[in-house]
Write a protein that holds these residues in place. Structure first.
Motif, PDB file in Angstrom:
ATOM      1  N   ALA A 128       0.834  -1.206   0.000  1.00 28.84           N
ATOM      2  CA  ALA A 128       0.000   0.000   0.000  1.00 28.84           C
ATOM      3  C   ALA A 128       0.872   1.261   0.000  1.00 28.84           C
ATOM      4  N   ALA A 129       1.975   1.206   0.741  1.00 30.99           N
ATOM      5  CA  ALA A 129       2.858   2.373   0.826  1.00 30.99           C
ATOM      6  C   ALA A 129       3.462   2.677  -0.546  1.00 30.99           C
ATOM      7  N   LYS A 130       3.903   1.619  -1.225  1.00 29.05           N
ATOM      8  CA  LYS A 130       4.522   1.818  -2.543  1.00 29.05           C
ATOM      9  C   LYS A 130       3.491   2.300  -3.568  1.00 29.05           C
ATOM     10  N   GLN A 131       2.256   1.815  -3.426  1.00 30.41           N
ATOM     11  CA  GLN A 131       1.190   2.302  -4.325  1.00 30.41           C
ATOM     12  C   GLN A 131       0.954   3.793  -4.104  1.00 30.41           C
ATOM     13  N   GLN A 132       0.976   4.172  -2.835  1.00 33.45           N
ATOM     14  CA  GLN A 132       0.746   5.575  -2.493  1.00 33.45           C
ATOM     15  C   GLN A 132       1.861   6.467  -3.061  1.00 33.45           C
ATOM     16  N   VAL A 133       3.096   5.962  -3.047  1.00 37.88           N
ATOM     17  CA  VAL A 133       4.227   6.699  -3.626  1.00 37.88           C
ATOM     18  C   VAL A 133       3.939   6.982  -5.099  1.00 37.88           C
ATOM     19  N   ARG A 134       3.419   5.959  -5.782  1.00 39.62           N
ATOM     20  CA  ARG A 134       3.141   6.117  -7.223  1.00 39.62           C
ATOM     21  C   ARG A 134       1.938   7.030  -7.451  1.00 39.62           C
ATOM     22  N   ALA A 135       0.966   6.973  -6.555  1.00 38.93           N
ATOM     23  CA  ALA A 135      -0.217   7.833  -6.702  1.00 38.93           C
ATOM     24  C   ALA A 135       0.161   9.307  -6.534  1.00 38.93           C
ATOM     25  N   VAL A 154      12.184  10.493   5.616  1.00 42.08           N
ATOM     26  CA  VAL A 154      13.004  10.496   4.394  1.00 42.08           C
ATOM     27  C   VAL A 154      12.286  11.309   3.325  1.00 42.08           C
ATOM     28  N   VAL A 155      12.961  12.319   2.823  1.00 38.03           N
ATOM     29  CA  VAL A 155      12.425  13.081   1.692  1.00 38.03           C
ATOM     30  C   VAL A 155      12.998  12.424   0.432  1.00 38.03           C
ATOM     31  N   ALA A 156      12.148  11.674  -0.290  1.00 40.49           N
ATOM     32  CA  ALA A 156      12.617  10.867  -1.424  1.00 40.49           C
ATOM     33  C   ALA A 156      12.380  11.608  -2.731  1.00 40.49           C
ATOM     34  N   ARG A 157      13.458  11.800  -3.490  1.00 42.56           N
ATOM     35  CA  ARG A 157      13.329  12.526  -4.764  1.00 42.56           C
ATOM     36  C   ARG A 157      12.872  11.629  -5.910  1.00 42.56           C
ATOM     37  N   THR A 158      13.071  10.300  -5.737  1.00 40.80           N
ATOM     38  CA  THR A 158      12.659   9.380  -6.801  1.00 40.80           C
ATOM     39  C   THR A 158      11.823   8.249  -6.210  1.00 40.80           C
ATOM     40  N   THR A 159      11.115   7.537  -7.073  1.00 43.00           N
ATOM     41  CA  THR A 159      10.315   6.388  -6.642  1.00 43.00           C
ATOM     42  C   THR A 159      11.215   5.334  -6.000  1.00 43.00           C
ATOM     43  N   ALA A 165      13.294   3.503   1.226  1.00 47.37           N
ATOM     44  CA  ALA A 165      12.984   3.993   2.584  1.00 47.37           C
ATOM     45  C   ALA A 165      11.885   3.138   3.215  1.00 47.37           C
ATOM     46  N   ILE A 166      10.893   2.769   2.412  1.00 48.74           N
ATOM     47  CA  ILE A 166       9.788   1.937   2.916  1.00 48.74           C
ATOM     48  C   ILE A 166      10.337   0.582   3.377  1.00 48.74           C
ATOM     49  N   GLU A 167      11.236   0.003   2.583  1.00 44.52           N
ATOM     50  CA  GLU A 167      11.846  -1.288   2.952  1.00 44.52           C
ATOM     51  C   GLU A 167      12.631  -1.169   4.256  1.00 44.52           C
ATOM     52  N   GLU A 168      13.450  -0.109   4.346  1.00 47.78           N
ATOM     53  CA  GLU A 168      14.281   0.107   5.546  1.00 47.78           C
ATOM     54  C   GLU A 168      13.421   0.209   6.792  1.00 47.78           C
ATOM     55  N   ILE A 169      12.347   1.016   6.681  1.00 52.84           N
ATOM     56  CA  ILE A 169      11.535   1.314   7.865  1.00 52.84           C
ATOM     57  C   ILE A 169      10.602   0.150   8.204  1.00 52.84           C
ATOM     58  N   MET A 170       9.906  -0.395   7.180  1.00 49.65           N
ATOM     59  CA  MET A 170       8.839  -1.374   7.463  1.00 49.65           C
ATOM     60  C   MET A 170       9.324  -2.811   7.495  1.00 49.65           C
ATOM     61  N   ASP A 177       9.710  -0.942  16.290  1.00 51.28           N
ATOM     62  CA  ASP A 177       8.254  -0.901  16.137  1.00 51.28           C
ATOM     63  C   ASP A 177       7.731   0.457  15.673  1.00 51.28           C
ATOM     64  N   SER A 178       8.561   1.489  15.758  1.00 48.74           N
ATOM     65  CA  SER A 178       8.149   2.800  15.240  1.00 48.74           C
ATOM     66  C   SER A 178       7.814   2.706  13.756  1.00 48.74           C
ATOM     67  N   GLY A 179       8.322   1.650  13.089  1.00 52.00           N
ATOM     68  CA  GLY A 179       8.115   1.501  11.653  1.00 52.00           C
ATOM     69  C   GLY A 179       7.040   0.497  11.278  1.00 52.00           C
ATOM     70  N   ARG A 180       6.167   0.161  12.228  1.00 51.57           N
ATOM     71  CA  ARG A 180       5.067  -0.760  11.887  1.00 51.57           C
ATOM     72  C   ARG A 180       4.122  -0.137  10.868  1.00 51.57           C
ATOM     73  N   ARG A 181       3.955   1.181  10.992  1.00 53.16           N
ATOM     74  CA  ARG A 181       3.139   1.918  10.018  1.00 53.16           C
ATOM     75  C   ARG A 181       3.980   3.067   9.489  1.00 53.16           C
ATOM     76  N   VAL A 182       3.714   3.467   8.262  1.00 51.83           N
ATOM     77  CA  VAL A 182       4.385   4.662   7.743  1.00 51.83           C
ATOM     78  C   VAL A 182       3.327   5.639   7.215  1.00 51.83           C
ATOM     79  N   ILE A 183       3.775   6.878   7.103  1.00 50.44           N
ATOM     80  CA  ILE A 183       2.971   7.883   6.421  1.00 50.44           C
ATOM     81  C   ILE A 183       3.684   8.193   5.117  1.00 50.44           C
ATOM     82  N   VAL A 184       2.932   8.217   4.046  1.00 55.60           N
ATOM     83  CA  VAL A 184       3.485   8.651   2.762  1.00 55.60           C
ATOM     84  C   VAL A 184       2.808   9.976   2.478  1.00 55.60           C
ATOM     85  N   GLU A 185       3.605  11.035   2.349  1.00 57.14           N
ATOM     86  CA  GLU A 185       2.954  12.338   2.190  1.00 57.14           C
ATOM     87  C   GLU A 185       3.561  13.208   1.115  1.00 57.14           C
TER      88      GLU A 185
END
Ligand code: AMP
Ligand code: GLY
Length: 420
Positions: A128-135, A154-159, A165-170, A177-185
């Motif tokens: 879901a996080a990766k889909q949100q990145v693409r959206a 992480v401020v990511a300049r590319t997909t 970053a999603i892999e590292e955190i989740m 456990d801080s990385g159980r959920r992420v926000i993609v914004e």
């Protein structure tokens, strides 16, 4: 009053420095403190997150007011614990500290109450996080939900960067456990500004605006740090914008938290992006910033101890006074390698000589030993100075820096330059 300050960084030395000016102070303890607080107070060897030991110490030593510097004990519920034991503690209770302790809580709260912030999605699985990145499309910002010592964004300049970053955190759980959920914004553009307020009983008073320098190297290059320097006030934030921040961010947050049954008390520090559409919240912190405190407190004319005491007791004064026309800057001297691995135990010279009527050296990672003052952390000292204009305040801070030496000392040469 017998006072206990919890923490051991530059922020806590600055709090101790301001509190010792109060005629109401009878005795000051700092836990664990550092080489600088040792000269002003009695350092107590208790870790800032050892809530049980802090509570026992405060009871035994009849502490009237405890002031908490860092976020971890607040998020763990230190204020609730002290209140249950019948003691006063400055800061938000556990439920209100979630504004900093959970980015998901903070974002959903802002959405519910119409507080301006970046568009976002909460994701509890990588797909879901990766889909949100693409959206959203790059650049995007990935944030771990929980506390991550200021490193979970992480401020990511590319997909590809976003996916990594999603892999590292989740998946690899870089922040546990801080990385159980992420926000993609959505990635916001503009200048960043810090706004600190002291809140109690549904009211708030604002400090002057300040600007931190989070990147390690000049020109905002290199890795994110806890902050390499700061200045205040920020000249490009006018009175009208401050009022907008007060009404639509600070007061809206206090009102919303009250309605949620989590009335907020303590420092509410909003990290803002000044976007073309107005100020938007990047993050909330529920405590004083470090190194922002080292520039805000030299501007404060009111008695800090009374302010914190009244606020903890629910009766915030209507106004607080600042020195009119005064500007302040602070330059952090870090150990070589910070924010990565760094050495400890290097002898520090010149901190005494750098103190004067308009300059003060706030210790962060220092320790008094038999060999004298030595380095004991990544951010070693912050040299603060103040003057009638920012240019002079910055120049005085750098004059202080030039007198201090330790092996591998490193600092930014461009603190406050954006404002000149
Ligand atoms: P935070 O810990 O949430 O303040 O994030 C750390 C840093 O990441 C901030 O100081 C900003 O520089 C950056 N940041 C966070 N969120 C955003 C965003 N939505 N857009 C652009 N930069 C951001
Ligand atoms: N200076 C940034 C912070 O205290 O979170």
């Amino acid at each position: 009053m017998i006072v206990l300050i919890v923490g051991g960084g530059g922020r806590e030395h600055a709090l101790a420095w301001a509190v010792t000016k109060s005629p109401s102070l009878e005795r000051l303890y700092v836990a664990p403190g550092n080489g600088g607080t040792a000269a002003l107070a009695e350092n107590v060897p208790i870790a800032a997150d050892d809530v049980d030991a802090l509570c026992a110490f405060a009871e035994k030593n009849r502490v009237d007011l405890t002031v908490v510097g860092p976020e971890a004990p607040l998020v763990a519920g230190i204020v609730d614990r002290f209140e249950e034991a019948g003691m006063q503690c400055f800061g938000p209770r556990r439920g209100a500290a979630r504004l900093e302790g959970s980015k998901v809580f903070a974002k959903e709260f802002m959405k519910k109450y119409g507080i301006p912030t970046a568009d976002f999605a909460v994701c509890d699985e990588t797909k879901a996080a990766k889909q949100q990145v693409r959206a959203l499309g790059p650049p995007v910002v990935i944030k771990a939900d929980g506390l991550a010592a200021g490193k979970g964004v992480v401020v990511a300049r590319t997909t590809e960067e976003a996916d990594a970053a999603i892999e590292e955190i989740m998946v690899r759980r870089k922040f546990g456990d801080s990385g159980r959920r992420v926000i993609v914004e959505e990635c916001l553009q503009g200048e960043e500004v810090s706004v600190h307020s002291i809140c109690s009983g549904g009211r708030a008073v604002l400090f002057p605006t300040s600007q931190d320098h989070k990147r390690a190297f000049d020109g905002d290059e290199g890795p994110n740090t806890g902050g390499m320097g700061a200045y205040a006030p920020v000249p490009f934030v006018d009175a009208e914008t401050r009022q907008v921040v007060f009404d639509s961010i600070i007061m809206a947050t206090l009102d919303g938290m009250e309605r949620e049954g989590n009335a907020f008390s303590g420092v509410l520090y909003a990290g803002l992006m000044m976007t073309p559409a107005g100020p938007k919240v990047l993050e909330f912190n529920v405590r004083f910033g470090d190194p922002e405190t080292q520039v805000l407190l030299p501007l404060l004319k009111s008695d800090l101890l009374l302010l914190l005491h009244r606020s903890a007791g629910g009766s915030l004064p209507q106004e607080i006074e600042f020195y009119t026309g005064r500007c302040a800057a602070t330059v952090v001297m870090a150990a070589n390698g910070y924010p990565g691995q760094y050495d400890r135990g290097g002898v520090i010279k010149g901190t005494g000589a750098s103190n004067s009527e308009d300059t003060v050296v706030f210790h962060a990672g220092t320790e008094q030993t038999a060999e004298g003052l030595v380095t004991a952390g990544g951010r070693v000292v912050a040299v603060s100075a103040w003057a009638g204009d920012l240019k002079r305040a910055i120049a005085r801070a750098y004059e202080g820096v030039a007198m201090i030496t330790f092996d591998g000392a490193r600092w930014r040469e461009d603190i406050g330059h954006k404002a000149l």
